[in-house]
Design a protein around this motif. Sequence first.
Motif, PDB file in Angstrom:
ATOM      1  N   ILE A  67      86.868  40.365  41.023  1.00 50.51           N
ATOM      2  CA  ILE A  67      88.039  39.193  41.188  1.00 50.51           C
ATOM      3  C   ILE A  67      88.591  38.536  39.866  1.00 50.51           C
ATOM      4  O   ILE A  67      89.739  38.677  39.831  1.00 50.51           O
ATOM      5  CB  ILE A  67      87.374  38.183  42.205  1.00 50.51           C
ATOM      6  N   VAL A  68      87.685  38.443  38.781  1.00 48.77           N
ATOM      7  CA  VAL A  68      88.291  38.167  37.808  1.00 48.77           C
ATOM      8  C   VAL A  68      89.035  39.101  37.036  1.00 48.77           C
ATOM      9  O   VAL A  68      90.321  39.143  36.616  1.00 48.77           O
ATOM     10  CB  VAL A  68      87.133  37.513  36.637  1.00 48.77           C
ATOM     11  N   MET A  72      93.388  38.658  37.502  1.00 45.45           N
ATOM     12  CA  MET A  72      93.631  38.132  36.105  1.00 45.45           C
ATOM     13  C   MET A  72      94.653  38.963  35.362  1.00 45.45           C
ATOM     14  O   MET A  72      95.472  38.791  34.358  1.00 45.45           O
ATOM     15  CB  MET A  72      92.566  37.643  35.229  1.00 45.45           C
ATOM     16  N   GLN A  73      94.305  40.369  35.549  1.00 44.82           N
ATOM     17  CA  GLN A  73      95.300  41.523  34.920  1.00 44.82           C
ATOM     18  C   GLN A  73      96.688  41.105  35.046  1.00 44.82           C
ATOM     19  O   GLN A  73      97.469  41.137  34.019  1.00 44.82           O
ATOM     20  CB  GLN A  73      95.078  42.741  35.377  1.00 44.82           C
ATOM     21  N   PRO A  74      97.103  40.967  36.284  1.00 48.83           N
ATOM     22  CA  PRO A  74      98.792  40.948  36.442  1.00 48.83           C
ATOM     23  C   PRO A  74      99.291  39.542  35.715  1.00 48.83           C
ATOM     24  O   PRO A  74     100.206  39.356  35.130  1.00 48.83           O
ATOM     25  CB  PRO A  74      99.127  40.859  37.845  1.00 48.83           C
ATOM     26  N   VAL A 116      79.180  37.652  33.636  1.00 47.18           N
ATOM     27  CA  VAL A 116      79.656  38.775  34.076  1.00 47.18           C
ATOM     28  C   VAL A 116      81.409  38.044  34.178  1.00 47.18           C
ATOM     29  O   VAL A 116      82.175  39.031  34.301  1.00 47.18           O
ATOM     30  CB  VAL A 116      79.323  38.911  35.566  1.00 47.18           C
ATOM     31  N   LEU A 117      81.463  36.800  34.317  1.00 44.37           N
ATOM     32  CA  LEU A 117      82.847  36.158  34.506  1.00 44.37           C
ATOM     33  C   LEU A 117      83.366  36.612  33.019  1.00 44.37           C
ATOM     34  O   LEU A 117      84.778  36.808  32.973  1.00 44.37           O
ATOM     35  CB  LEU A 117      82.713  34.733  34.694  1.00 44.37           C
ATOM     36  N   SER A 123      87.934  41.992  30.169  1.00 42.86           N
ATOM     37  CA  SER A 123      88.536  43.300  30.599  1.00 42.86           C
ATOM     38  C   SER A 123      90.047  42.927  31.056  1.00 42.86           C
ATOM     39  O   SER A 123      90.874  43.842  30.924  1.00 42.86           O
ATOM     40  CB  SER A 123      87.675  43.666  31.833  1.00 42.86           C
ATOM     41  N   ALA A 124      90.174  41.718  31.653  1.00 44.36           N
ATOM     42  CA  ALA A 124      91.441  41.336  32.107  1.00 44.36           C
ATOM     43  C   ALA A 124      92.461  41.104  31.056  1.00 44.36           C
ATOM     44  O   ALA A 124      93.755  41.454  31.278  1.00 44.36           O
ATOM     45  CB  ALA A 124      91.429  39.996  32.942  1.00 44.36           C
ATOM     46  N   ILE A 125      91.986  40.911  29.955  1.00 47.36           N
ATOM     47  CA  ILE A 125      92.836  40.799  28.678  1.00 47.36           C
ATOM     48  C   ILE A 125      93.280  41.834  28.238  1.00 47.36           C
ATOM     49  O   ILE A 125      94.324  42.118  27.632  1.00 47.36           O
ATOM     50  CB  ILE A 125      92.082  39.695  27.964  1.00 47.36           C
TER      51      ILE A 125
END
Length: 410
Positions: A67-68, A72-74, A116-117, A123-125
């Motif tokens: 979910i993170v 968060m990627q977009p 994990v968060l 990874s999202a960044i």
Amino acid sequence: MNQGAAAVHATPKREETTAYKILFIIGLCHLLNDSIQSVIPAMFPVLEKSMGLSFTQLGLIAFSLNIVSSIMQPVIGIIADKKSLPFALPIGLTFTLVGILGLAFAPRYEWIIVSVLLIGLGSAIFHPEGSRVAFMAAGPRRGLAQSIYQVGGNSGQALAPLITALILVPLGQKGAALFAIVAALAVGLLIYIANWYSKKLKYSSTQKKVKRAMKQIDHQVSKSIKSALILVLFLIFARSWYTSGMTNYYAFYAIEKYALTIKESQMFLFAFLVFGALGTFFGGPLADRFGKKNIIFFSMLGAAPLSAFIPFVPATLAFIMLSVAGFILMLSFSVTVVYAQELIPGKIGTMAGLTVGFAFGMGAVGSIGLGYLADLIGLPLTIMLTGFLPLLGLFTLFLPSDKTLSSWHQ
């Protein structure tokens, strides 16, 4: 051609060359990042034993990561499209470095979730800005550039079965600490990339003109472009649902149908992922030559006959067909990213976040749905139905051609 579009194309010739060194470094960093991500599901058997976690608790760990990382990627992509963030790359991997150390030494379940968060945030960044670097370094070979970048990530994900067998099983939870070295290496490489990225932005004498042109184009986005984007995302979701279904549930099906051991069933999964990574690499160059829409269509429809028959054939033939299906299906992985980026110019990070990050999250949702379906109608029938998902690739026929796509922004 209007002045805005002319500004987009008015870049110095030196910027149009392909920076292969940068592409290979960012591809390697993608491999390192995603191999660290693959540590988390690979650790499930270890954590289940060492901490006595339930399947629900393990599911929450996977959900926290997905979910993170996906949602968060977009968001990061939208922010980066407004203001370039070169040093977000090493900062993101620093979050991952802290997270993997926390995961290795977490004394309680709550600390695992926090760790994990952090890995998911890192990874999202990384992903939207990594895709931007690949775009900037591509020159005229955007398909090839995205393939080099994306194959790194897919290769990292394919390492999960090996990570489990070679590191986590013998060393246990603390074995994850070895990946802090991997994260530190990635941080060092990304500092180099960030410096190149910064110089690239300063070098571009037309940067402000390009941004103004992109804003003009953004206001002129038609309903046809929006419809095409929705269709691309739908095709990505269909592909993600199929790959999630196979990677999460096919091993159980193979154990039941062919009387395989857990280790033997993992080799089916490993083959699917490795050949998928190869497909990711070859898809971009093929799209540069034969067109993006054509490769997306061939990728989905070419895999459909194989995916439909895999559940009904003997083990050896299933292994071969699964490998070939993975290769063909993933030909479109990097191509859909480039297609979306060219569909809406100037939104490189946003499109990368949608096509990779958000689609990854939807794959996780699809996996939950398929799991519920397996409980409802049985695993064998679920695997059979999953095999028909690539047929949704027929909707590719409604995508605008590459020529039409180019004409919309001239």
